[in-house]
Design an enzyme around this catalytic site. Sequence first.
Site, short mmCIF file in Angstrom:
data_model
loop_
_atom_site.label_atom_id
_atom_site.label_comp_id
_atom_site.label_asym_id
_atom_site.label_seq_id
_atom_site.Cartn_x
_atom_site.Cartn_y
_atom_site.Cartn_z
N ASP A 156 -8.19 -5.32 -5.59
CA ASP A 156 -7.68 -4.26 -4.73
C ASP A 156 -8.29 -2.91 -5.14
O ASP A 156 -8.19 -2.52 -6.30
CB ASP A 156 -6.15 -4.20 -4.86
CG ASP A 156 -5.50 -3.19 -3.94
OD1 ASP A 156 -6.21 -2.45 -3.24
OD2 ASP A 156 -4.25 -3.15 -3.93
N SER A 206 0.85 -1.19 0.00
CA SER A 206 0.00 0.00 0.00
C SER A 206 0.89 1.24 0.00
O SER A 206 1.81 1.35 -0.80
CB SER A 206 -0.96 -0.04 1.19
OG SER A 206 -1.96 0.93 1.10
#
Length: 501
Positions: free
Chosen positions: A426, A179
Site C-alpha cells: 500500500d 484509506s
Amino acid sequence: MRFLSVLAGFVGLASAMLKVKHRGLDQQSDPLNRRESAAYPANTIDMPIDHFPHNPRYAPHVTGTFKQRYFFDSSYYKPGGPVYLYISGETSGTNRFSNLQTGIIQILMEATNGLGVIIEDRYYGKSYPFANSTTDNLRYLTTEQTIADNAYFAQHATFPGVEGNLTAPGTPWILYGGSLAGGETAFSLKEYGDILFGGIASSAPVKTVLPYPEWYDPIQKYGPQDCISSVNAIVEKIDYLVDSHKEEAINELKAIFGLEKLKDIRDFAMTIAFPIGGPMNYPKDTWQELNWYPAYSAPDFFDFCSNVTNINAPASVTAFDNALAKYTHGKPWVNLGNYADFFKKAFLPLCPSGDYDSTSCFGTQNASFWADESNGPGRSYLYTSNNGVLGPSHAESTTPSLELQISEQPTNTAASISKLIDLPIDPWLGLCYHAPGTPVRESSDLNPEYLIAGAGHHWDSSGIKNIPAEPLFIQQAHLWEIKTVQKWLRTFKDWKPGHGK
C-alpha cells in the site's frame, strides 16, 4: 527521485481537482466502483451542520441541519444483530454499494446476522450543508465534524421497514473504513468510544505529513525492477537539467513528451508522473488501483512498465534515448523514447483540445479556476488536504488535534474496540499503524491488528461472495475479521459504554 517528489508535495495538492475532471476521486480509493451495482434507496437524516457551537474555530456559527444521505441493506438482519457502518469517505455513497453486496460489509452481515449501512460523508455526493462551497462554507469540513456525524448518526438513525430500535449504544455499532475513511473510523472510536462499540480501520492514515514522497516506496520496492530502474535514471537526469537551469534542454524534453505548451516545470513533473500515480492526483488507474481479484484490478501500471522496457520498440521511438545525451555528458537516456511514446498515446488524448497548459487539461496556474465555489468532490478534497485531513492543526490552540501518534493503538480502550489492518504494498503504509520503522506489533482480542502479506490499498474491503474461492492470503484475512468481530459481539452484553468491559 526529487523530481517526482514535487508531485508528492505542492503539485499533488494544488491539482487535486484535475483528477476529478478526468475520472473522479471515488475511483482512487475503491476499485470496486467499476462494477455494476444495484441501487439502494437513499435515506436522509437531518444532521447538525455544527456539532461544536461553542468552538471559535467554526465561528460564525450556524444552527441549522443538512440532509445527509445513507443507504442500508437489511437482507441478512435478524433481531439482536449488530449494525455495520461503512464510512463512504471522499466519494458519493452510491459508489460504495458493492461493499454491501459482495465486500467486507456483506461478509460480516452474513456471518453475524447484521445490518449494513453506508453513510455519505458531509460535502460529498449529495450531502452538502450549503448551496455552494465558499471557503467560509467549507469551515465545517473537518475530521472533527465528520466523526461527530458518525456518532450522531449511530444515536439517531432509523431504518424504514426494519422493526425495533437499532441505535447506539443499545445496539453494537461496528464501523468500517478504508484509506481516508479508515482514519475517520479510528478517530471516531477514539473520540466516541462511549457510543460506538468497535471498528475496523483498513489502510488508515493515523498520521499527517506533508509532503509525502514515501507514497512511492512500495512501488520502488515491489514494482518491476527493470522498469523502476529506467524511470529512476530518467528522473535523475531531469533533476540534473532542472538544477543546472538548462532551459533549452528542458524545453526539448517537454517537446519529446508533447508537452512543450506546459509552462510551469511543476505541472510538467506532475503530468509525466501520471502513469506512476501520486498521493493526490492522477487521471488513470495506477499502482494504488491494483487488487487481488482480476475483475477489480487495473492493469494500467504494468502496461506502462511493459512499454517502458520494450526491447522491440521501433527506431523512431528509441531515437529519443539519445536526443538529450548532449546535455548529460554523452550519456543516453535509456528508455526515454518508450516512456514518452506511452505517455503521448495514453494521456495526451485526455486533452482533445490540445490546450495542455489550461486547467481543463494539465495546467494548474489559472487562479480563477481554483476560485470556482461550486459544490464538488474536488473542491472538498482539496480543502481537506490543505487544512489537515485529520482535523485542526497543531498550531491551533482552540481545539486539540485528532492526530494519533503512529506508535499508539488508535482506540479508546475504556470503551470501544478496534482492529487495524494494513497492507505491505500500500503506498499509504508509511502513515499507518504498521509503518516501516514502527515496533513489532502484537495482536490481542481487545486490540487486534493484522498485516495482510502481499496486499495493497485496503484490499480486505473487496469480496466475491465466496470466501473459499479467494486467494489464501485474502481468505484468511476475511476469516480472521469474521472471528474477531464474533468475539467482540460475545462481549457486548457485558459492555458498559464509557466504563470499559
